[in-house]
Each structure stands twice: as C-alpha cells, then as structure tokens.
Design a protein around this motif. Structure first.
Motif, PDB file in Angstrom:
ATOM      1  N   SER A   4       0.835  -1.201   0.000  1.00 49.88           N
ATOM      2  CA  SER A   4       0.000   0.000   0.000  1.00 49.88           C
ATOM      3  C   SER A   4       0.872   1.254   0.000  1.00 49.88           C
ATOM      4  N   LEU A   5       0.283   2.335  -0.443  1.00 46.00           N
ATOM      5  CA  LEU A   5       0.977   3.620  -0.457  1.00 46.00           C
ATOM      6  C   LEU A   5       1.386   4.013   0.960  1.00 46.00           C
ATOM      7  N   LYS A   6       0.523   3.776   1.925  1.00 48.71           N
ATOM      8  CA  LYS A   6       0.818   4.127   3.321  1.00 48.71           C
ATOM      9  C   LYS A   6       2.054   3.380   3.821  1.00 48.71           C
ATOM     10  N   LYS A   7       2.146   2.082   3.541  1.00 46.02           N
ATOM     11  CA  LYS A   7       3.306   1.295   3.978  1.00 46.02           C
ATOM     12  C   LYS A   7       4.578   1.765   3.274  1.00 46.02           C
ATOM     13  N   ARG A   8       4.465   2.059   1.967  1.00 41.29           N
ATOM     14  CA  ARG A   8       5.638   2.520   1.217  1.00 41.29           C
ATOM     15  C   ARG A   8       6.139   3.850   1.746  1.00 41.29           C
ATOM     16  N   MET A   9       5.222   4.778   1.997  1.00 40.16           N
ATOM     17  CA  MET A   9       5.610   6.105   2.479  1.00 40.16           C
ATOM     18  C   MET A   9       6.197   6.031   3.898  1.00 40.16           C
ATOM     19  N   THR A  10       5.601   5.209   4.746  1.00 41.74           N
ATOM     20  CA  THR A  10       6.117   5.054   6.112  1.00 41.74           C
ATOM     21  C   THR A  10       7.519   4.448   6.082  1.00 41.74           C
ATOM     22  N   ALA A  11       7.706   3.415   5.271  1.00 39.18           N
ATOM     23  CA  ALA A  11       9.026   2.787   5.145  1.00 39.18           C
ATOM     24  C   ALA A  11      10.056   3.803   4.649  1.00 39.18           C
ATOM     25  N   TYR A  12       9.677   4.588   3.650  1.00 35.11           N
ATOM     26  CA  TYR A  12      10.599   5.584   3.097  1.00 35.11           C
ATOM     27  C   TYR A  12      10.942   6.646   4.142  1.00 35.11           C
ATOM     28  N   LEU A  13       9.946   7.074   4.906  1.00 40.51           N
ATOM     29  CA  LEU A  13      10.179   8.062   5.960  1.00 40.51           C
ATOM     30  C   LEU A  13      11.157   7.519   7.003  1.00 40.51           C
ATOM     31  N   ILE A  14      10.983   6.272   7.401  1.00 38.05           N
ATOM     32  CA  ILE A  14      11.906   5.634   8.353  1.00 38.05           C
ATOM     33  C   ILE A  14      13.323   5.623   7.771  1.00 38.05           C
TER      34      ILE A  14
END
Length: 194
Positions: A4-14
C-alpha cells in the motif's frame, strides 16, 4: 500482493530519518565554512537590488559563489552519495529487497515477474527516487561547468530531479499497479512480505 501507499511512504520516511541521523552525525565532525561566501552572496544581492550591478553581473556572481559553495561541500556530497549507494542499493540487494524501513513495514522491492533483484534494478530506482541523479550531476559539474553558468545548470538539474521525484510519487498514488517512474525505469515493484 502490492504494498500500500501508506506502507511505502512510512518505510521511506523511516529510511530517510535513518540517513539524516547518520549524515547529521558525520556533519558534526566535518564542517564546511561557507560564511564568507554567504556574505558575498548577500552583498551582490544588495548591489543588484540597488541597481549597482546588472542582472548578468548578478547571475555571474551568484553562479560563481554557488560553485564555490558546492566545491566546499564536495566531500559531504560524496559521503551522501556513498551512503545512498550503501543503504538503498547494497543493503536491499543483500537483504531480499528490504531496507530497515521496508523490513519494519513488511514490504520488499521485487524485480518484474519476480526475477532475481539485481544491483542495476536498485541503481536505476535510486537515480530518481533518492536524488542520486542530482548528486552525481553536482559532483561532476563542480569540475566541468564554467563558473558563470554553474547556477543555471545546477538549478535546472535540481528542477528536473524534483520533477522526477514528484512524477514518481504521483504515479505511485494514482496508477492501479502502484508503480512509480522509478519502478518502471528499473523494472521493479514493491510487494508485501506477509
């Protein structure tokens, strides 16, 4: 199954936070002094605002100052590039397509048709999504671009890099297959691991 976009964005932010902390720690020990160059930039800006120099003289002066600043920051730019290569290319290559952020979010980078992910896939992804294109360009331009047009070239390349990143992000948001420009270029996609 696609991540999901949410998981991708959270991973990238981390991942970005991890890189910022590491590079910030390095920055504590390796400092460049651009104070006099900033003063020169302020002075030429005031001279242009008061009509003492023409627009051409102003742009030439600013361009020369920017080139000197980037020359002073060359080591930091090379270190930044090395960390992007280590963290976003080699680390996922040896860890089943996962960075720390992707591991925490249970997602991974996969090659198209589930072929083996290789270094070229990861390199092409990162030219766009993590600013490697721009960093490499700045490092090269410091040595080959004349001072009088340096600012114009670097600014243009920066705008192109931002455009590529934004295009990629919008594609991930709105494409049904959730592939960004970086995924299409590299022949990759991001999948859930569980």
């Amino acid at each position: 199954m696609k991540a999901s976009l949410k998981k991708r964005m959270t991973a990238y932010l981390i991942d970005i936070i991890i890189i910022i902390v590491i590079l910030g720690f390095i920055g504590v020990f390796y400092k460049t002094d651009n104070g006099s160059l900033q003063s020169s930039m302020d002075l030429i800006t005031l001279e242009y605002a008061s009509g003492e120099v023409t627009f051409g003289e102003y742009m030439s002066g600013i361009s020369s100052i920017y080139k000197q600043m980037d020359s002073n920051n060359l080591v930091l730019n090379v270190i930044n590039l090395i960390f992007i290569i280590l963290y976003f290319i080699f680390f996922p290559y040896f860890n089943n397509g996962q960075t720390i952020g992707k591991k925490m979010m249970n997602i991974e980078i996969r090659a198209k048709s589930n072929k083996k992910l290789n270094l070229l896939h990861l390199l092409l992804r990162n030219l766009i999504i993590n600013g490697m294109f721009y960093l490499i360009a700045v490092i090269i331009c410091v040595f080959v671009v004349p001072s009088n047009i340096y600012f114009l070239i670097i600014t243009s390349l920066g705008i192109i890099q931002i455009g590529l990143i934004l295009s990629s992000m919008l594609m991930v948001c709105y494409r049904k297959d959730k592939k960004g420009l970086h995924d299409l270029l590299a022949g990759t996609w991001v999948a859930k691991t569980k």
